[in-house]
Scaffold this active site. Structure first.
Site, PDB file in Angstrom:
ATOM      1  N   SER B  76     100.372 -19.266  62.702  1.00  0.00           N
ATOM      2  CA  SER B  76      99.224 -18.405  62.428  1.00  0.00           C
ATOM      3  C   SER B  76      98.113 -18.531  63.465  1.00  0.00           C
ATOM      4  CB  SER B  76      98.660 -18.732  61.037  1.00  0.00           C
ATOM      5  OG  SER B  76      98.061 -20.005  61.048  1.00  0.00           O
ATOM      6  N   LYS B 113      91.468 -22.847  61.976  1.00  0.00           N
ATOM      7  CA  LYS B 113      91.175 -21.417  62.027  1.00  0.00           C
ATOM      8  C   LYS B 113      90.094 -21.148  63.069  1.00  0.00           C
ATOM      9  CE  LYS B 113      93.824 -19.981  58.619  1.00  0.00           C
ATOM     10  NZ  LYS B 113      95.039 -20.568  59.144  1.00  0.00           N
TER      11      LYS B 113
END
Lengths: 443, 155
Positions: B76, B113
């Site tokens: 991701s 992230k």
């Protein structure tokens, strides 16, 4: 006439320590533990050695064996095995931060550091800065005490802890500058250097707080309690009796002892391993042992309060593991023969080895009949070098089967007979900061 | 990269037990002169023993605040140059700002992230095709540290 306690003295020492340090270390890498009652177990998962405030609120106490805690309470508590590799790493990082902020640092214990604040313009600000950095950079909440003496700094630390406990976001409440006039809130048994026995005697005299101890006349303290408490008394009044100890003083004895994972009948391998570890530490410090001390205990929680110990001197202080192991065997056999005769089969729950009468290896007196076994000691130096390079336990003497730190969680441990004595660490957290294989995975 | 230097001389730092230290050896030599047969190397005069490149210097600007972690993001973060198995160098002393790659606590675990602010909302973004996390306004986001670099192993 005794002089009045000094007026407000600028602080000279600070004591900065981590709040419930071991629990805080576990919480840095395991957020699930935050806010939940958490305990850390030492002694091969035997007793609670650290408690979070939430665990204290449930009535748990330091030193209590976990299996004695009622099941319904135990089920509410998060349990971890002591992970000293992790605590040691975070502790070294804290010391590193303090070295950046203060000219001198005394590493007093794994979670307590004395610092030198003499002559600083804003010692409270520096202590707050240290706290901020340690909290942000490492994630460990700290409190700081300041004072004109180390005893006052320690008292200030305790008062800061009490103060910040009542605040959600402790901030400035986590630093307390202790002076001889601001000790009303400190119980006399919480003064550094006042043991439980002194505290009981002082209480009987009507002295309940540190402030009341300060008010006692100096000659009375010296006459009734001796010179040790007189020093503490002076320090509480702001007169320093000691400076930072920047070098570790020479050890008087080296002791390695553990609680076994299970009760064992033949503790020889365990004792041999403790002796080996003790000898390694001995040589690392350049010391030699003049005498040896071995002891074995039964399991008091099974109603067996058996305890036996034996000691023997060496002809000349030694650094040789093989010589120590021969003596360990001799002393342990002697204990086991005695117990075997009088009580049938004896199981042991705990054992230890102590090297005592330590002297500097260079300072040994020559003897007409005995001299240090130089060949053996050169061999030991090689052994230490190899173990330092390839890891502890790479090379050793036959009887030793210790895995330092105990069996890891999930490792086959009860399988073989000889592993029974190893402590079992059921809930050991990974060595997040010291092993490549244990690094935290981020999703 | 600048290494923070304080005005007063600092005492020797205590040994770090963590992996930060295990990166130290071996330092790479800046100039490795071969034994010259005949003509002496002109570089010799400029090469000193302490002219070594230390990876720590480039990767770790603040050792006590630096922690290593392993990326396991299920692909991701590929758009941001982080692949699974990479080593993340996480610095806790950096204050997180929009645009930083961060390690944050989300739903009880650690996530890596990209940190953005859109409108009034904090957004934790991933590669295209992975839904971003839009942090609800009433939730306090705990950012554990800022990723300073990631190391990808080709062998």
């Amino acid at each position: 006439m005794v002089s009045r306690p000094s007026e407000i003295e600028p602080p000279r020492f600070g004591l900065i320590d981590g709040n419930t340090f071991y629990v805080s270390c576990e919480r840095v890498f395991d957020p699930r533990l935050r806010g939940k009652p958490t305990v850390v177990l030492g002694n091969g998962d035997g007793c609670c050695i650290a408690l979070s405030p939430e665990a204290k609120a449930l009535g748990l106490k330091i030193g209590v064996p976990i299996f004695q805690v009622p099941k319904d309470i135990r089920n509410q508590v998060q349990v971890r095995s002591a992970n000293f590799a992790l605590y040691g790493d975070l502790s070294a990082r804290i010391v590193s931060i303090l070295h950046d902020l203060f000219p001198r640092v005394e590493v007093y214990s794994i979670d307590e550091n004395f610092v030198d604040v003499a002559g600083m313009k804003d010692p409270v600000g520096a202590a707050l800065e240290a706290r901020e950095r340690i909290l942000k950079w490492i994630g460990i909440p700290c409190c700081a005490g300041l004072g004109a003496t180390r005893t006052l700094a320690k008292a200030g630390n305790k008062l800061a802890k009490d103060q910040s406990k009542r605040a959600v976001n402790a901030g400035a409440l986590s630093v307390f500058h202790a002076t001889p006039h601001k000790l009303d809130a400190l119980a006399v048994e919480d003064v550094w250097g006042v043991g439980r026995r002194y505290a009981a005697r002082l209480n009987a005299e009507g002295v309940k707080t540190a402030a009341e101890l300060v008010a006692l006349p100096a000659d009375h303290v010296r006459a009734s309690y001796g010179v040790v408490l007189a020093r503490t008394h002076m320090e509480l009044r702001g007169v320093p009796c000691g400076d930072l100890e920047l070098e570790e003083p020479d050890r008087k004895q080296l002791v390695v002892s553990r609680t076994f994972g299970r009760d064992v009948v033949d503790p020889m391998e365990a004792l041999a391993t403790f002796a080996t570890v003790a000898c390694e530490k001995l040589r690392k410090r350049g010391l030699a042992a003049g005498a040896l001390w071995v002891w074995l205990d039964g399991n008091p929680f099974k109603g067996d309060s058996f305890h036996a110990s034996r000691a023997a001197p060496f002809p000349i202080p030694t650094q040789d593991t093989a010589e120590v192991l021969r003596a360990v065997r001799f002393l342990a056999m002697s204990i086991m023969r005695q117990t075997g005769k009088s009580r049938g089969v004896q199981a042991y729950k705990r054992g230890g080895v102590g090297l005592t009468d330590l002297v500097g290896a260079e300072d040994r007196q020559a003897d007409l009949f005995f001299r240090p076994n130089e060949k053996a000691e050169r061999g030991m130096a090689v052994l230490d070098k190899i173990n330092a390079k390839f890891g502890r336990g790479t090379l050793g003497v036959g009887t030793v089967g210790w895995r330092v730190g105990g069996a890891m969680a999930g490792e086959r441990r009860m399988g073989s007979k000889d592993a029974q004595w190893r402590p079992t660490l059921q809930a050991l957290s990974p060595s997040y900061t010291t092993k490549w294989g244990d690094l935290l995975a981020v999703r | 990269m600048l290494i923070p230097v304080s005005s007063r001389p600092l005492p020797a730092p205590p040994t770090l037990l963590g992996p930060a230290q295990s990166l130290t050896t071996p330092a790479l030599p800046l100039l490795l002169t071969r034994a010259a047969c005949g003509f002496p190397s002109p570089a010799e005069d400029f090469f000193q023993e302490d002219d070594r490149l230390d990876l720590n210097e480039r990767l770790i600007s603040n050792p006590p605040a630096t922690f290593l972690m392993k990326a396991d993001c299920g692909g991701s973060m590929v758009d941001y140059g982080i692949q699974d198995g990479d080593l993340l160098v996480v610095d806790r002393s950096v204050s997180p700002r929009p645009g930083h790659t961060v390690v944050a606590l989300w739903e009880g675990g650690f996530v890596c992230k990209k940190l953005y602010v859109r409108g009034n909302r904090i957004v934790l973004a991933s590669s295209a095709g992975y839904p971003p996390i839009i942090v609800p306004e009433d939730i306090e986001l705990d950012i554990w540290g800022v990723v300073r670099s990631n190391i990808h192993f080709h062998l």
